[in-house]
Design a protein around this motif. Sequence first.
Motif, mmCIF file in Angstrom:
data_model
loop_
_atom_site.group_PDB
_atom_site.id
_atom_site.type_symbol
_atom_site.label_atom_id
_atom_site.label_comp_id
_atom_site.label_asym_id
_atom_site.label_seq_id
_atom_site.Cartn_x
_atom_site.Cartn_y
_atom_site.Cartn_z
ATOM 1 N N ALA A 35 27.070 -16.661 8.604
ATOM 2 C CA ALA A 35 26.126 -15.557 8.798
ATOM 3 C C ALA A 35 26.906 -14.293 9.137
ATOM 4 O O ALA A 35 28.047 -14.361 9.616
ATOM 5 C CB ALA A 35 25.134 -15.876 9.920
ATOM 6 N N ALA A 36 26.290 -13.151 8.869
ATOM 7 C CA ALA A 36 26.889 -11.856 9.224
ATOM 8 C C ALA A 36 25.767 -10.885 9.539
ATOM 9 O O ALA A 36 24.725 -10.898 8.873
ATOM 10 C CB ALA A 36 27.760 -11.322 8.096
ATOM 11 N N ASP A 37 25.984 -10.059 10.547
ATOM 12 C CA ASP A 37 24.940 -9.130 10.998
ATOM 13 C C ASP A 37 25.595 -7.810 11.391
ATOM 14 O O ASP A 37 26.507 -7.788 12.223
ATOM 15 C CB ASP A 37 24.201 -9.729 12.198
ATOM 16 N N LEU A 38 25.147 -6.729 10.780
ATOM 17 C CA LEU A 38 25.610 -5.393 11.152
ATOM 18 C C LEU A 38 24.656 -4.820 12.188
ATOM 19 O O LEU A 38 23.446 -4.698 11.947
ATOM 20 C CB LEU A 38 25.663 -4.478 9.928
ATOM 21 N N PHE A 81 35.824 -9.564 19.846
ATOM 22 C CA PHE A 81 35.460 -10.490 20.915
ATOM 23 C C PHE A 81 34.911 -11.753 20.264
ATOM 24 O O PHE A 81 34.024 -11.688 19.413
ATOM 25 C CB PHE A 81 34.425 -9.873 21.848
ATOM 26 N N VAL A 82 35.444 -12.907 20.650
ATOM 27 C CA VAL A 82 35.100 -14.171 20.006
ATOM 28 C C VAL A 82 34.312 -15.047 20.974
ATOM 29 O O VAL A 82 34.738 -15.269 22.113
ATOM 30 C CB VAL A 82 36.366 -14.909 19.538
ATOM 31 N N GLU A 83 33.157 -15.548 20.513
ATOM 32 C CA GLU A 83 32.345 -16.495 21.267
ATOM 33 C C GLU A 83 32.472 -17.883 20.644
ATOM 34 O O GLU A 83 32.390 -18.033 19.423
ATOM 35 C CB GLU A 83 30.876 -16.090 21.241
ATOM 36 N N GLU A 84 32.629 -18.897 21.475
ATOM 37 C CA GLU A 84 32.630 -20.279 21.012
ATOM 38 C C GLU A 84 31.193 -20.772 20.947
ATOM 39 O O GLU A 84 30.431 -20.642 21.907
ATOM 40 C CB GLU A 84 33.437 -21.155 21.974
ATOM 41 N N LEU A 85 30.800 -21.356 19.809
ATOM 42 C CA LEU A 85 29.454 -21.881 19.621
ATOM 43 C C LEU A 85 29.485 -23.412 19.552
ATOM 44 O O LEU A 85 30.538 -24.025 19.335
ATOM 45 C CB LEU A 85 28.839 -21.314 18.333
ATOM 46 N N ASP A 86 28.315 -24.006 19.712
ATOM 47 C CA ASP A 86 28.206 -25.461 19.568
ATOM 48 C C ASP A 86 28.520 -25.855 18.128
ATOM 49 O O ASP A 86 28.264 -25.096 17.183
ATOM 50 C CB ASP A 86 26.798 -25.920 19.937
ATOM 51 N N GLY A 87 29.058 -27.046 17.958
ATOM 52 C CA GLY A 87 29.333 -27.548 16.619
ATOM 53 C C GLY A 87 30.640 -27.077 16.032
ATOM 54 O O GLY A 87 30.879 -27.262 14.834
ATOM 55 N N GLY A 88 31.449 -26.412 16.841
ATOM 56 C CA GLY A 88 32.758 -25.996 16.359
ATOM 57 C C GLY A 88 32.790 -24.653 15.666
ATOM 58 O O GLY A 88 33.849 -24.247 15.163
ATOM 59 N N SER A 89 31.673 -23.943 15.625
ATOM 60 C CA SER A 89 31.650 -22.614 15.014
ATOM 61 C C SER A 89 32.016 -21.551 16.039
ATOM 62 O O SER A 89 31.987 -21.795 17.259
ATOM 63 C CB SER A 89 30.260 -22.316 14.432
ATOM 64 N N VAL A 90 32.367 -20.379 15.549
ATOM 65 C CA VAL A 90 32.654 -19.233 16.419
ATOM 66 C C VAL A 90 31.856 -18.038 15.925
ATOM 67 O O VAL A 90 31.527 -17.928 14.732
ATOM 68 C CB VAL A 90 34.168 -18.889 16.427
ATOM 69 N N SER A 107 28.905 -8.696 13.492
ATOM 70 C CA SER A 107 28.975 -10.042 14.067
ATOM 71 C C SER A 107 29.011 -11.063 12.933
ATOM 72 O O SER A 107 28.129 -11.071 12.070
ATOM 73 C CB SER A 107 27.765 -10.308 14.968
ATOM 74 N N VAL A 108 30.031 -11.915 12.938
ATOM 75 C CA VAL A 108 30.249 -12.884 11.859
ATOM 76 C C VAL A 108 30.355 -14.281 12.465
ATOM 77 O O VAL A 108 31.148 -14.511 13.390
ATOM 78 C CB VAL A 108 31.531 -12.562 11.068
ATOM 79 N N THR A 109 29.553 -15.224 11.934
ATOM 80 C CA THR A 109 29.617 -16.625 12.341
ATOM 81 C C THR A 109 30.382 -17.407 11.278
ATOM 82 O O THR A 109 30.070 -17.320 10.082
ATOM 83 C CB THR A 109 28.207 -17.216 12.487
ATOM 84 N N LEU A 110 31.388 -18.168 11.711
ATOM 85 C CA LEU A 110 32.169 -18.966 10.771
ATOM 86 C C LEU A 110 32.757 -20.178 11.477
ATOM 87 O O LEU A 110 32.820 -20.214 12.716
ATOM 88 C CB LEU A 110 33.259 -18.130 10.109
#
Length: 426
Positions: A35-38, A81-90, A107-110
């Motif tokens: 996902a990506a969000d501007l 700035f990097v956030e750790e998410l559940d399931g191994g995504s950031v 903001s980019v989720t990968l």
Amino acid sequence: MNGLLAAARALRAAAPHRLPGTLHTVLRTGYAAEAADLLLADYGLTALLSVPPDGRGTPQPRSVPLHGSAPGRAFGAQEPFVEELDGGSVLVHLPVTVRGDRLGVLSVTLPGTQLDEVRLAELAELAQLLGHEVVVAERDTDVYRQARRTDRLTLAAEMQWQLLPARSCAAAEYALGAQLEPAYDVFGDNFDWAASADRLTVCVTDGMGQGIEASLLTGLGVNALRNARRAALPVADQAALADQAIHAHYRGEAHLAVLLAEIELSTGRMRVVDAGSPHLLLVRDRTLTRIALDAQLPLGMFEETDYTAQEFRLLPGDRLLFVSDGVHAVASPDGELYGEHALARAVTSAALLPAADVPGAVLRELTGHRGRPEPDDDALVVCLDWFGRRPGSPSGDPGTDPSPGDGHSTVPSPSSGPQRHDADEE
């Protein structure tokens, strides 16, 4: 680098309103992004608002507080700035900034396995590419201006914001930041700046009256000043030409207060015309002083007024603040004027902030002094941090140091100038 080149080509080829969606496609195919969000900063610098990928708009766009959030942290620090998410995504938050103008955050989720230092640097570069394309696209679409609004702008505010340059900018010699409140309903205050190879011009104006009439007056004055500046006239002649234009139209029935400064980038020599109510303050060696200026008539009061410029010399590490009367003349509930002592406290609390964050910090202190959220007049603060040319660059003679007024206050001063500051630490 192949990914960067592909992204740059895709963004340049995209329709102006579809930049976020196009970048999302590039990120998904080239970086396995989920996902990506501007998110763009709103006019009042209180929230980050999402831009629809297809440019069609949504009934309730996502809104994130500018202060106290992870995207706000990236915006304030101007670092990923990097956030750790559940399931191994950031979730990676990347500042979207163009030549010092802070537009927002991407903001980019990968997958976490796809992120390393090289990939993070590429993503940060993509965010900057996106910012440049957004600035160009705004000539042809309203999508990004609409996305910056938490409320409807009045017509007067719409006219004023169209006059304004970026809210911040930076170069090797200086950093600038400005904020105008209330952002959605203004009375006539304005700021402007422009840089060339050898000089920087900064202008703060305060138009007489309110609403549409004040905006029309300010628009005439600002464009007259720009016309004279682009004709390469000295600052005193710029003021005189704008004075003539305003008087020719209003015949003395309306006037424009102006504080106009021009700085030679090679020497720090500053020429200033004081024609009205805005004040100029200097922080040097931890001391805040008001620069003593010869008050001259506001523009448009009389026909063919002559103006003179005073000369000063800025030193590396100096901080200048341009403040409108909606700041220094604001009264508390018990009638006490904000004045220079209260302003000194606000500047003290903002001493370690970069120039882009200082105006907002000062205006938040002003709101506390006023005792209510809604002001009776515009409040405008412009902050200029002067770094000067690096050692070995050509320089002129020392000139005259700025002359302070009667009062002065001591403020903290970092050893290496204003530092970056995280938004959630304010």
